[in-house]
Design an enzyme around this catalytic site. Structure first.
Site, PDB file in Angstrom:
ATOM      1  N   LYS A  10       0.855  -1.206   0.000  1.00  0.00           N
ATOM      2  CA  LYS A  10       0.000   0.000   0.000  1.00  0.00           C
ATOM      3  C   LYS A  10       0.884   1.248   0.000  1.00  0.00           C
ATOM      4  O   LYS A  10       1.645   1.481   0.938  1.00  0.00           O
ATOM      5  CB  LYS A  10      -0.913  -0.028   1.242  1.00  0.00           C
ATOM      6  CG  LYS A  10      -1.711   1.265   1.470  1.00  0.00           C
ATOM      7  CD  LYS A  10      -2.667   1.129   2.676  1.00  0.00           C
ATOM      8  CE  LYS A  10      -3.320   2.473   3.040  1.00  0.00           C
ATOM      9  NZ  LYS A  10      -4.193   2.383   4.219  1.00  0.00           N
ATOM     10  N   ASP A  18      -2.745   9.974   4.059  1.00  0.00           N
ATOM     11  CA  ASP A  18      -4.150   9.585   4.208  1.00  0.00           C
ATOM     12  C   ASP A  18      -4.879  10.548   5.148  1.00  0.00           C
ATOM     13  O   ASP A  18      -4.790  10.428   6.365  1.00  0.00           O
ATOM     14  CB  ASP A  18      -4.218   8.143   4.759  1.00  0.00           C
ATOM     15  CG  ASP A  18      -5.655   7.652   4.904  1.00  0.00           C
ATOM     16  OD1 ASP A  18      -6.570   8.316   4.378  1.00  0.00           O
ATOM     17  OD2 ASP A  18      -5.846   6.582   5.520  1.00  0.00           O
ATOM     18  N   LYS A  67     -10.383  12.231   8.733  1.00  0.00           N
ATOM     19  CA  LYS A  67      -9.857  11.783  10.027  1.00  0.00           C
ATOM     20  C   LYS A  67      -9.822  12.941  11.011  1.00  0.00           C
ATOM     21  O   LYS A  67      -9.748  14.102  10.590  1.00  0.00           O
ATOM     22  CB  LYS A  67      -8.407  11.294   9.833  1.00  0.00           C
ATOM     23  CG  LYS A  67      -8.285   9.945   9.174  1.00  0.00           C
ATOM     24  CD  LYS A  67      -6.815   9.518   9.099  1.00  0.00           C
ATOM     25  CE  LYS A  67      -6.675   8.166   8.444  1.00  0.00           C
ATOM     26  NZ  LYS A  67      -7.320   7.063   9.155  1.00  0.00           N
ATOM     27  N   ASP A 101       1.448   6.089   5.839  1.00  0.00           N
ATOM     28  CA  ASP A 101       0.477   5.165   5.258  1.00  0.00           C
ATOM     29  C   ASP A 101       1.004   4.504   3.979  1.00  0.00           C
ATOM     30  O   ASP A 101       0.292   3.742   3.324  1.00  0.00           O
ATOM     31  CB  ASP A 101      -0.858   5.884   5.009  1.00  0.00           C
ATOM     32  CG  ASP A 101      -2.062   4.966   5.154  1.00  0.00           C
ATOM     33  OD1 ASP A 101      -1.916   3.884   5.754  1.00  0.00           O
ATOM     34  OD2 ASP A 101      -3.141   5.323   4.651  1.00  0.00           O
ATOM     35  N   ASP A 120     -12.349   6.629   4.081  1.00  0.00           N
ATOM     36  CA  ASP A 120     -11.107   6.400   4.827  1.00  0.00           C
ATOM     37  C   ASP A 120     -10.657   4.936   4.737  1.00  0.00           C
ATOM     38  O   ASP A 120      -9.541   4.600   5.117  1.00  0.00           O
ATOM     39  CB  ASP A 120     -11.311   6.820   6.292  1.00  0.00           C
ATOM     40  CG  ASP A 120      -9.988   7.013   7.023  1.00  0.00           C
ATOM     41  OD1 ASP A 120      -8.944   7.038   6.346  1.00  0.00           O
ATOM     42  OD2 ASP A 120     -10.024   7.142   8.264  1.00  0.00           O
ATOM     43  N   GLU A 137      -9.574   3.376   2.291  1.00  0.00           N
ATOM     44  CA  GLU A 137      -9.105   3.542   0.913  1.00  0.00           C
ATOM     45  C   GLU A 137      -7.994   2.562   0.541  1.00  0.00           C
ATOM     46  O   GLU A 137      -7.815   2.256  -0.636  1.00  0.00           O
ATOM     47  CB  GLU A 137      -8.614   4.989   0.699  1.00  0.00           C
ATOM     48  CG  GLU A 137      -7.178   5.285   1.162  1.00  0.00           C
ATOM     49  CD  GLU A 137      -6.925   5.028   2.635  1.00  0.00           C
ATOM     50  OE1 GLU A 137      -7.874   5.113   3.420  1.00  0.00           O
ATOM     51  OE2 GLU A 137      -5.780   4.722   3.017  1.00  0.00           O
ATOM     52  N   ARG A 174      -7.676  -0.585   1.000  1.00  0.00           N
ATOM     53  CA  ARG A 174      -8.179  -1.817   0.387  1.00  0.00           C
ATOM     54  C   ARG A 174      -8.623  -1.564  -1.059  1.00  0.00           C
ATOM     55  O   ARG A 174      -8.615  -2.476  -1.876  1.00  0.00           O
ATOM     56  CB  ARG A 174      -9.298  -2.409   1.260  1.00  0.00           C
ATOM     57  CG  ARG A 174     -10.495  -1.518   1.442  1.00  0.00           C
ATOM     58  CD  ARG A 174     -11.350  -1.935   2.643  1.00  0.00           C
ATOM     59  NE  ARG A 174     -10.719  -1.569   3.916  1.00  0.00           N
ATOM     60  CZ  ARG A 174     -11.196  -1.882   5.106  1.00  0.00           C
ATOM     61  NH1 ARG A 174     -12.310  -2.585   5.228  1.00  0.00           N
ATOM     62  NH2 ARG A 174     -10.567  -1.516   6.213  1.00  0.00           N
TER      63      ARG A 174
HETATM   64  N1  BES Z   1      -4.460   4.208   7.077  1.00  0.00           N
HETATM   65  C1  BES Z   1      -5.592   3.886   7.840  1.00  0.00           C
HETATM   66  C2  BES Z   1      -5.321   2.855   8.911  1.00  0.00           C
HETATM   67  C3  BES Z   1      -4.535   3.326  10.097  1.00  0.00           C
HETATM   68  C4  BES Z   1      -5.165   4.031  11.110  1.00  0.00           C
HETATM   69  C5  BES Z   1      -3.220   3.010  10.221  1.00  0.00           C
HETATM   70  C6  BES Z   1      -4.446   4.426  12.219  1.00  0.00           C
HETATM   71  C7  BES Z   1      -2.503   3.387  11.343  1.00  0.00           C
HETATM   72  C8  BES Z   1      -3.118   4.102  12.331  1.00  0.00           C
HETATM   73  C9  BES Z   1      -6.697   3.315   6.940  1.00  0.00           C
HETATM   74  O1  BES Z   1      -6.744   3.823   5.672  1.00  0.00           O
HETATM   75  C10 BES Z   1      -7.995   3.618   7.621  1.00  0.00           C
HETATM   76  O2  BES Z   1      -8.258   4.760   7.842  1.00  0.00           O
HETATM   77  N2  BES Z   1      -8.754   2.593   7.946  1.00  0.00           N
HETATM   78  C11 BES Z   1     -10.000   2.781   8.621  1.00  0.00           C
HETATM   79  C12 BES Z   1     -10.955   1.729   8.100  1.00  0.00           C
HETATM   80  C13 BES Z   1     -12.379   1.934   8.558  1.00  0.00           C
HETATM   81  C14 BES Z   1     -12.943   3.209   7.994  1.00  0.00           C
HETATM   82  C15 BES Z   1     -13.191   0.752   8.127  1.00  0.00           C
HETATM   83  C16 BES Z   1      -9.777   2.617  10.110  1.00  0.00           C
HETATM   84  O3  BES Z   1      -8.994   1.770  10.527  1.00  0.00           O
HETATM   85  O4  BES Z   1     -10.377   3.383  10.865  1.00  0.00           O
HETATM   86 ZN    ZN Z   2      -4.905   4.481   4.874  1.00  0.00          ZN
HETATM   87 ZN    ZN Z   3      -7.805   5.624   5.528  1.00  0.00          ZN
END
Ligand code: BES
Ligand code: ZN
Ligand code: ZN
Length: 485
Positions: A252, A257, A264, A275, A334, A336, A338
């Site tokens: 990724k 992000d 966020k 990220d 968010d 994204e 995946r």
């Molecule tokens: N990049 C984030 C995941 C992340 C969050 C990594 C905090 C490290 C620290 C990812 O893109 C994300 O925001 N995932 C969401 C998914 C949810 C919306 C289903 C998450 O984990 O909140």
């Molecule tokens: Zn992310």
């Molecule tokens: Zn995200």
């Protein structure tokens, strides 16, 4: 970039070696390593006396400085002799590098504490990892001391140099990740891939926005819509293994992000420069491959963009079509990572006949809740491959923990109006939902393991191998162990 760039080996007598610091060892049972013993007996028991006083206990990683024959000698605790393995060696070699930084020595020499192959390799890794500092934005000279070279006294030179290549590749990955989003852009990742391709005689293809959109990569195109920074789809091919099926790595490459329209919170948003750590891991592995040139076939795929907000940004409710033709209902912008990986995994499945696919992604905050900064969450479709991952994980001391991809979880990413949706059940099993979603884009019968490195890619406690606040380069050692380089 700051890490040791020159490590050599020497069989000369220590007094004939030109260095500002010499490191020798003592175990917890108070036995000395050969060079420590020699220095001790030639210098009136200088170490034995310190042991007698009770100051030197041989605890792993403890260091004491002595001055012998006009030279600075570090007596390093190696811990229990029976527990002295590659992981201890790596940690202790890194401690010696860190001590050398603290003492501002330009050149240091250290005794190779064991002839064992895995220990020699770990020594090379530890010397480099312990020398790593991220100083690029410190403009005052006093902050800018960096180590130049190290000499290993004894040991197997070619195995130590394998370790040095691996350590260097990890530092390369850390640097990519530690630079902020305005420096490490998708364009910079493509440049890094070009440097690796040149060093390792690999084939590089980089598709830009227009190309990958017309190819049908609707996941990456959708996420990239809200950013003016040019997105890239990067493919590196290393074919040096004859007819063998390629091992494919997908990373990724989200260079920042913000969450998109599902924005966020402001606190810690800066950390979302990390990220792209999945991309850093797979590029780091290819950096090591470029230098070690193993007899394997391997492909590295990095979909890369920012996830921002704006008039052109994709929105909750939008439906995207991925490279394998499946439609995706976006319920949270968010989630994204995946979406871009969907295209990466589809591309890997369509264009190759892979031995297996491994993907690395800072995919979910939920994995941090489950495993903290201690272990990476893994999921996969093939028992044998998962076992290989677990074995290499133990060999190199990068911890993984398996989550189940049961059908009940897979159902949770099915959409009412499209083929799949990009979130699972609200506030439940978020990390598994990520894996269940990705599984939809891996070709039938291709062994695959997903690594959620959101907890391990940065943010853990500082130690001798990794300074505070730095990306770790997690997973590079694990995969290189699987590849048997
Ligand atoms: N990049 C984030 C995941 C992340 C969050 C990594 C905090 C490290 C620290 C990812 O893109 C994300 O925001 N995932 C969401 C998914 C949810 C919306 C289903 C998450 O984990 O909140
Ligand atoms: Zn992310
Ligand atoms: Zn995200």
């Amino acid at each position: 970039m700051s890490y040791i760039s020159e490590v050599s080996c020497s069989d000369n007598d220590w007094l004939d070696i030109n260095a500002d610091l010499f490191a020798v060892g003592i175990f917890k049972d108070k036995s000395f390593t050969p060079l420590a013993k020699k220095i001790d007996s030639n210098n009136d028991g200088i170490f034995s006396k310190a042991v007698g006083i009770g100051d030197v206990k041989g605890e792993a990683g403890n260091v004491h400085t002595f001055y012998v024959s006009g030279k600075r000698v570090l007596l390093v605790g190696l811990g229990k002799k029976e527990k002295f393995d590659s992981n201890e060696t790596r940690m202790i070699a890194a401690t010696i590098s860190r001590t050398a930084i603290r003492k501002k020595v330009n050149r240091f020499a250290l005794e190779c504490f064991s002839d064992e192959k895995s220990n020699c390799q770990a020594m090379g890794e530890g010397i480099i990892l312990g020398s790593y500092q991220f100083l690029d934005y410190k403009t005052k000279d006093k902050d800018n001391f960096s180590l130049k070279s190290a000499i290993v006294m004894g040991g197997n030179e070619s195995i130590i140099s394998t370790g040095v290549s691996i350590g260097t590749a990890i530092c390369f990955a850390r640097d990519l990740a530690n630079h902020p989003g305005n420096k490490t852009t998708p364009t910079r990742l493509a440049e890094a891939a070009r440097e690796i391709a040149e060093e390792g005689e690999m084939k590089l293809s980089v598709f830009d926005r227009e190309e990958f959109t017309s190819m049908g990569m609707g996941g990456l195109a959708g996420v990239a819509q809200g950013s003016d920074e040019p997105p890239k789809f990067i493919v590196l091919e290393y074919m040096n293994g004859g007819e063998a099926k390629p091992k494919i790595l997908v990373g990724k490459g989200l260079t920042f992000d913000a969450g998109g329209i599902s924005i966020k919170p402001a606190a810690s948003m800066d950390e979302m420069k990390f990220d792209m750590c999945g991309a850093a891991t797979v590029l780091g592995i290819f950096k090591a491959i470029a230098s070690l040139k193993p007899k394997i076939n391997a492909v590295c795929i990095v979909p890369s963009t920012e996830n921002l907000l704006g008039g052109k940004a994709y929105k909750p409710g939008d439906i995207l079509k991925a490279y394998n033709g499946k439609t995706i209902e976006v319920l949270n912008t968010d989630a994204e990572g995946r979406l871009i990986l969907a295209d990466g995994l589809s591309y890997a499945s369509k264009h190759y006949d892979p031995e297996y696919i491994l993907d690395f992604a800072t995919l979910t905050g939920a994995v941090l809740i489950a495993l903290g900064h201690i272990a990476t969450g893994i999921m996969g479709t093939n028992e044998e491959l998962i076992e290989m991952v677990k074995k290499s994980s133990k060999n190199v001391n990068e911890k993984v923990w398996e989550f189940p991809l049961w059908p009940e979880f897979c159902k949770q990413v099915q959409s009412e109006i499209a083929d799949v949706k990009n979130i699972g059940a609200a506030r439940q099993a978020g990390t598994i939902a990520g894996g269940a979603f990705l599984k939809e884009f891996v070709g039938e019968n291709i062994p695959w393991v997903h690594f959620d490195i959101a907890g391990t890619a940065w943010g853990g406690k500082a130690n001798s191998m990794n300074p505070k606040g730095s990306a770790t380069g997690w997973g590079i050692r694990l995969v290189l162990d699987m590849f048997d380089v």
